[in-house]
Design an enzyme around this catalytic site. Structure first.
Site, PDB file in Angstrom:
ATOM      1  N   SER A  65      34.063  38.640  39.468  1.00 30.31           N
ATOM      2  CA  SER A  65      34.280  37.204  39.644  1.00 30.31           C
ATOM      3  C   SER A  65      35.595  36.915  40.344  1.00 30.31           C
ATOM      4  CB  SER A  65      34.321  36.526  38.284  1.00 30.31           C
ATOM      5  OG  SER A  65      33.059  36.581  37.708  1.00 30.31           O
ATOM      6  N   CYS A  66      35.664  35.709  40.889  1.00 29.33           N
ATOM      7  CA  CYS A  66      36.872  35.173  41.490  1.00 29.33           C
ATOM      8  C   CYS A  66      38.035  35.351  40.513  1.00 29.33           C
ATOM      9  CB  CYS A  66      36.654  33.693  41.790  1.00 29.33           C
ATOM     10  SG  CYS A  66      38.091  32.841  42.391  1.00 29.33           S
TER      11      CYS A  66
END
Lengths: 206, 74
Positions: free
Chosen positions: B12-13
């Protein structure tokens, strides 16, 4: 064929030309050189005053969700080629804590130490905290989504070389000693933040 | 001109961008980095990243929730 010597001007002629050029253009050259030096000085001054490709964040909140936002932006900034600094002040200091000590603290400071989170793994959420159930719930959701945990984010920003600064004034108020915080971080005050922030294109208070 | 593959699947970011920036530092001008990712913000982020860093996005494709970007070092 004419001999080569005719194409070479006599030395005195060259000297004469030099002298004539100097007489006619010397002052102009000197003035141009002065102008160039002035311009270079102005450019240097402007550069000093211009914000650089930096990102400076005040991590004021000690809430899990807000700290997440701050740490995500700080690490993203480094990935985007920017220099990044984080100033941890007041509640935000919880993110830097590695242990809690009680020795040498006043009664009030001992109470604060008891009530404040012991580190980034035990911070509350800003909403839906539900007496500590919220963070457990969110940690579970984040794990399912393979999102990094707050302690992992703290490790990542250190690896990336984000400058971490602890606010000494809030440390003094709450009686937090340097031994309780991550090793290798910087310490500073408002001028340290403003010094970095005034050279930053991106500056945030979270 | 070398090509390096980078798997950011499931991450994820901001991790994909952080990994890309690390991987790109090891590459030389003209080399390519082929990144696969599943993060929903990956396309927007990788586009912004190349624009900011001055590198190039040679190709981007998406199939079955997996995205592939080919980045070229400037």
């Amino acid at each position: 064929m004419a001999s080569d010597s005719s194409s070479q001007p006599p030395e005195d002629l060259a000297a004469l030309v030099d002298a004539a050029v100097e007489k006619r253009c010397g002052a102009a050259f000197a003035s141009l050189e002065q102008t160039l030096a002035d311009l270079k000085a102005s450019v240097a001054e402007l550069k000093e005053a211009c914000p650089e490709d930096r990102c400076t964040i005040v991590a004021f909140s000690g809430d899990m969700d807000r700290l997440f936002a701050a740490l995500t932006i700080a690490s993203g900034a480094v990935a985007m080629g920017m220099e990044s600094s984080m100033f941890f002040t007041f509640w935000g200091l919880s993110a830097l804590k590695v242990k809690t000590t009680y020795a040498g603290k006043s009664v009030g400071q001992k109470m604060a130490a008891m009530m404040l989170p012991g580190g980034p793994n035990s911070v509350p959420t800003s909403r839906m905290n539900m007496a500590g159930m919220g963070p457990v719930f969110f940690k579970m959701l984040m794990k399912q989504k393979n999102v990094q945990s707050l302690p992992e984010m703290m490790e990542m920003v250190q690896e990336l070389g984000v400058r971490l600064v602890a606010c000494e004034m809030s440390m003094g108020v709450m009686g937090i000693s340097r031994e309780e915080l991550l090793p290798g971080i910087d310490y500073g005050g408002v001028a340290t933040y403003l010094g970095d922030a005034s050279r930053s294109k991106v500056t945030l208070f979270i | 001109m070398a090509n390096v593959d980078l798997d950011c699947g499931g991450l994820s970011c901001p991790v994909p961008i952080v990994r890309i920036s690390r991987a790109m530092k090891e590459l030389a001008s003209g080399d390519t980095l082929t990144v696969t990712a599943s993060d929903p913000s990956f396309k927007a982020d990788v586009e912004a990243w190349v624009r900011k860093m001055g590198h190039h996005l040679d190709a981007f494709s998406e199939a079955d929730g997996s995205q592939t970007a080919v980045l070229r070092h400037a």
